[in-house]
Design an enzyme around this catalytic site. Structure first.
Site, PDB file in Angstrom:
ATOM      1  N   ASP A  98       0.861  -1.182   0.000  1.00  0.00           N
ATOM      2  CA  ASP A  98       0.000   0.000   0.000  1.00  0.00           C
ATOM      3  C   ASP A  98       0.903   1.239   0.000  1.00  0.00           C
ATOM      4  O   ASP A  98       1.815   1.338   0.822  1.00  0.00           O
ATOM      5  CB  ASP A  98      -0.889   0.000   1.256  1.00  0.00           C
ATOM      6  CG  ASP A  98      -2.286   0.546   0.962  1.00  0.00           C
ATOM      7  OD1 ASP A  98      -3.269  -0.141   1.282  1.00  0.00           O
ATOM      8  OD2 ASP A  98      -2.361   1.658   0.376  1.00  0.00           O
ATOM      9  N   ASP A 195      -3.001   4.710  -2.417  1.00  0.00           N
ATOM     10  CA  ASP A 195      -4.045   5.268  -1.565  1.00  0.00           C
ATOM     11  C   ASP A 195      -4.416   6.693  -2.004  1.00  0.00           C
ATOM     12  O   ASP A 195      -3.539   7.556  -2.100  1.00  0.00           O
ATOM     13  CB  ASP A 195      -3.493   5.299  -0.127  1.00  0.00           C
ATOM     14  CG  ASP A 195      -4.539   5.663   0.890  1.00  0.00           C
ATOM     15  OD1 ASP A 195      -5.512   4.908   1.015  1.00  0.00           O
ATOM     16  OD2 ASP A 195      -4.397   6.710   1.533  1.00  0.00           O
ATOM     17  N   GLU A 236      -6.361   3.990  -6.077  1.00  0.00           N
ATOM     18  CA  GLU A 236      -7.669   4.176  -5.438  1.00  0.00           C
ATOM     19  C   GLU A 236      -8.122   5.565  -5.848  1.00  0.00           C
ATOM     20  O   GLU A 236      -7.922   6.548  -5.124  1.00  0.00           O
ATOM     21  CB  GLU A 236      -7.563   4.074  -3.925  1.00  0.00           C
ATOM     22  CG  GLU A 236      -8.929   4.098  -3.271  1.00  0.00           C
ATOM     23  CD  GLU A 236      -8.906   4.538  -1.830  1.00  0.00           C
ATOM     24  OE1 GLU A 236      -7.971   5.235  -1.428  1.00  0.00           O
ATOM     25  OE2 GLU A 236      -9.823   4.186  -1.092  1.00  0.00           O
ATOM     26  N   HIS A 308     -11.389  -3.019   3.019  1.00  0.00           N
ATOM     27  CA  HIS A 308     -11.280  -2.670   4.445  1.00  0.00           C
ATOM     28  C   HIS A 308     -12.013  -1.377   4.788  1.00  0.00           C
ATOM     29  O   HIS A 308     -12.022  -0.953   5.954  1.00  0.00           O
ATOM     30  CB  HIS A 308      -9.797  -2.528   4.804  1.00  0.00           C
ATOM     31  CG  HIS A 308      -9.163  -1.399   4.079  1.00  0.00           C
ATOM     32  ND1 HIS A 308      -8.966  -1.378   2.706  1.00  0.00           N
ATOM     33  CD2 HIS A 308      -8.725  -0.193   4.519  1.00  0.00           C
ATOM     34  CE1 HIS A 308      -8.433  -0.239   2.350  1.00  0.00           C
ATOM     35  NE2 HIS A 308      -8.274   0.506   3.420  1.00  0.00           N
ATOM     36  N   ASP A 309     -12.592  -0.725   3.767  1.00  0.00           N
ATOM     37  CA  ASP A 309     -13.280   0.551   4.025  1.00  0.00           C
ATOM     38  C   ASP A 309     -14.789   0.432   3.967  1.00  0.00           C
ATOM     39  O   ASP A 309     -15.483   1.425   4.223  1.00  0.00           O
ATOM     40  CB  ASP A 309     -12.881   1.579   2.953  1.00  0.00           C
ATOM     41  CG  ASP A 309     -11.505   2.144   3.179  1.00  0.00           C
ATOM     42  OD1 ASP A 309     -10.875   2.559   2.198  1.00  0.00           O
ATOM     43  OD2 ASP A 309     -11.044   2.138   4.344  1.00  0.00           O
TER      44      ASP A 309
HETATM   45  O1  TEU Z   1      -9.566   5.609   1.716  1.00  0.00           O
HETATM   46  C1  TEU Z   1      -9.861   6.808   1.029  1.00  0.00           C
HETATM   47  C2  TEU Z   1     -11.289   6.984   0.916  1.00  0.00           C
HETATM   48  O2  TEU Z   1     -11.844   7.094  -0.136  1.00  0.00           O
HETATM   49  C3  TEU Z   1     -12.002   7.015   2.193  1.00  0.00           C
HETATM   50  O3  TEU Z   1     -12.739   8.244   2.238  1.00  0.00           O
HETATM   51  C4  TEU Z   1     -12.926   5.852   2.210  1.00  0.00           C
HETATM   52  O4  TEU Z   1     -13.666   5.834   1.001  1.00  0.00           O
HETATM   53  C5  TEU Z   1     -13.849   6.017   3.353  1.00  0.00           C
HETATM   54  O5  TEU Z   1     -13.058   5.758   4.465  1.00  0.00           O
HETATM   55  C6  TEU Z   1     -15.009   5.053   3.210  1.00  0.00           C
HETATM   56  O6  TEU Z   1     -15.836   5.245   4.321  1.00  0.00           O
HETATM   57  C7  TEU Z   1      -8.169   5.381   1.804  1.00  0.00           C
HETATM   58  C8  TEU Z   1      -7.955   4.119   2.617  1.00  0.00           C
HETATM   59  O7  TEU Z   1      -8.528   3.018   1.925  1.00  0.00           O
HETATM   60  C9  TEU Z   1      -8.609   4.343   3.958  1.00  0.00           C
HETATM   61  O8  TEU Z   1      -8.536   3.155   4.750  1.00  0.00           O
HETATM   62  C10 TEU Z   1      -7.866   5.468   4.657  1.00  0.00           C
HETATM   63  O9  TEU Z   1      -8.509   5.749   5.888  1.00  0.00           O
HETATM   64  C11 TEU Z   1      -7.861   6.744   3.789  1.00  0.00           C
HETATM   65  O10 TEU Z   1      -7.535   6.496   2.436  1.00  0.00           O
HETATM   66  C12 TEU Z   1      -6.803   7.703   4.308  1.00  0.00           C
HETATM   67  O11 TEU Z   1      -5.543   7.139   4.070  1.00  0.00           O
END
Ligand code: TEU
Ligand code: CA
Length: 530
Positions: A98, A195, A236, A308-309
């Site tokens: 990542d 990210d 992403e 994971h989000d």
């Molecule tokens: O997520 C970015 C992002 O788009 C977040 O707003 C995500 O969509 C949101 O948390 C969904 O509820 C990336 C990573 O995947 C996330 O785990 C990190 O917290 C974030 O960037 C900051 O690095």
């Protein structure tokens, strides 16, 4: 690597904190991952996307990095990491790390220096203003500007307060981040998941916190260089039909591919914590649309349901109680026999559903806690906890449930870093594999077919759906033709499909046409001599 070769990749996402605890301290770690590599091989994956494992104070569980070149104490050491990648490569498993380019931790030495004085050489590594210049909001709620006493100014943080945005207009920042990429490529890393990459270019004049005019310049500087152009990159940064080729077209020398999130946004309201129905017919239309766009524009599409989000797809877009097995296997066939690169999130391969907790003290994700604090005086506790259980990122970050044993086989510790899954006693890998209705076994069959069939990896896509209620599609390459039929949540009478050899499915169906029960799916094949 010719881009077509990436269609052989099958990627498994690991959230290291929750995957497997190798030393009994209640926290997942790198040695826990190494111990499970034979399991990943058995599942049939050949690449791992590892969520951040770098040094971090964990205000955002590792997405707040304090040292890009060393491993978080709780996860182990650089030697543990070297052993892990060596064991991965020995099994033909590639490693995608990542890459968090938009921000560091506020504990990073760069920021500690930067915030100490306006004259500090690191001050311009970040984004400062004397006054709050605009109403930009953090993705985790509240203003994106935080006051810094020492220099009497504000710094920008698109995410948590502990995640100050880097100033990519500063050539020293770009140089530092290119050096981070080179360091890990030099350590044998095969790729990067980038990210929120589109946040690295902002445009204050146009009020844009991301997608600024210099984004492509920065991405080319990172990954277009001769020494790293062979490295796989997935951004992403979801783009629509008209922009996607600008960042991952083969001629662009930018990214290999991106996560296109349209199918995650179906039915989504402005507030991700508010339950919204994801219409499966709209899901089908979205997937058909993107299969055709990627075919037309010669792009690599990413196939994913969980990460994971976000909530588990079978809980967000299916029925994880009455039809958990059927739903998990239907989505497996629906997504992972399409054209593109499969991404499978840890635990979805045995049908892990969302857990459910009664109190905010059961949650720890920064986005969730911020949401609770911002709404606790506006909503009833019952309504608010219901929203938290629907939208919290903790849903897919609970310690994995491997067995029926203590802590469901995740850890030998007395306590784990996050509360155990509330359905772990009912849904874990051990029970799944002993069941007639094994989601894991279905994933194995699906991934094995993907590996064996050129039609699945490289073939054309043709939508064969005649009406709402189901999704049927064909994949064709040379003399190999595969038909995938996935029924949605009702009963369907399906006609007009070719009657080919039944390969496998999740129910009693053996012929392509006729009555399908809820979430029933089956895969058929015709092989012509050519
Ligand atoms: O997520 C970015 C992002 O788009 C977040 O707003 C995500 O969509 C949101 O948390 C969904 O509820 C990336 C990573 O995947 C996330 O785990 C990190 O917290 C974030 O960037 C900051 O690095
Ligand atoms: Ca541990």
């Amino acid at each position: 690597m010719p881009r077509r070769d990436y269609l052989d990749w099958i990627v498994y996402q690991i959230y290291p904190r929750s995957f497997c605890d190798g030393n009994g301290d209640g926290i997942g770690d790198l040695n826990g991952i190494t111990a499970k590599l034979d399991y990943l091989k058995m599942l049939g994956v050949n690449a791992v996307w590892l969520s951040p494992c770098y040094k971090s104070p964990n205000c955002d569980n590792g997405y707040d990095i304090s040292d890009y070149r060393d491993i978080m104490d709780e996860f182990g050491t650089l030697d543990d990491w070297k052993r892990m990648i060596s064991e991965m490569h020995a099994r033909g498993i590639k490693l995608i790390m990542d890459f968090v380019a938009n921000h560091t931790s506020s504990e990073h030495v760069w920021f500690k220096e930067a915030r100490s004085s306006r004259e500090n050489p690191f001050h311009d590594y970040y984004i400062w203003r004397d006054e709050i210049p605009n109403d930009w909001q953090s993705c985790f709620g509240g203003s994106a500007w935080e006051y810094n006493e020492e220099t009497e100014e504000y710094y920008l943080h698109s995410f948590a307060v502990g995640q100050p945005d880097l100033n990519w207009e500063n050539p020293k920042v770009r140089e530092e981040m290119c050096a981070v990429v080179d360091y890990w490529v030099g350590m044998g890393v095969d790729g990067f998941r980038c990210d929120v990459l589109n946040f690295i270019s902002k445009d204050f004049a146009k009020g844009k916190i991301c997608d600024g005019d210099r984004l492509h310049e920065y991405v080319k500087e990172l990954f277009g260089r001769e020494e790293v152009k062979h490295v796989f990159t997935v951004g992403e940064c979801s783009y629509g039909e008209n922009e996607i080729a600008d960042i991952c077209g083969e001629d662009r020398k930018e990214l290999t591919c991106i996560f296109q999130f349209d199918h995650f946004c179906i039915g989504k309201t402005e507030d991700k914590f508010v339950k919204a129905d994801l219409n499966l017919n709209d899901l089908r239309k979205t997937l058909v649309k993107w299969q055709n766009i990627c075919e037309r524009k010669n792009l690599l599409y990413t196939l994913f349901t969980d990460n994971h989000d976000n909530a588990h797809y079978i809980s967000r877009a299916g029925n994880d109680l009455q039809f958990r097995y059927e739903c998990a296997t239907a989505y497996c066939a629906m997504f992972y026999l399409l054209k593109g690169i499969p991404f499978i999130y840890q635990g979805q391969e045995w049908g892990t559903p969302d857990p459910h907790y009664p109190s905010i003290t059961d949650f720890c994700d920064v986005e969730t806690i911020n949401y609770y604090d911002a709404h606790k005086d506006k909503l009833s506790e019952e309504e608010l906890i219901g929203r938290i259980n629907f939208g919290s990122r903790d849903n897919t970050r609970r310690p994995l449930c491997w067995t029926n044993d203590k802590n469901y086989g995740f850890s030998s510790a007395e306590r784990t870093w996050s509360n155990l899954h509330t359905r772990g006693g009912e849904v874990n890998l051990e029970q799944d594999r002993e069941s007639e209705k094994s989601v894991f076994a279905f994933y194995q069959k699906t991934l094995a077919l993907r590996k064996e069939s050129e039609a699945i990896r490289f073939g054309s896509f043709e939508d064969c759906t005649e009406k709402d209620g189901y999704f049927a599609y064909k994949r064709v390459c040379g003399g190999d033709e595969i038909l995938v039929v996935v029924n949605f949540d009702g009963e369907s009478e399906i006609a007009g499909l070719p009657e080919w050899e039944y390969l496998f499915g999740n129910g009693q169906k053996r012929s392509a046409n006729g009555r399908y029960s809820p979430f029933e799916t089956a895969v058929y094949r015709k092989r012509r001599k050519i």
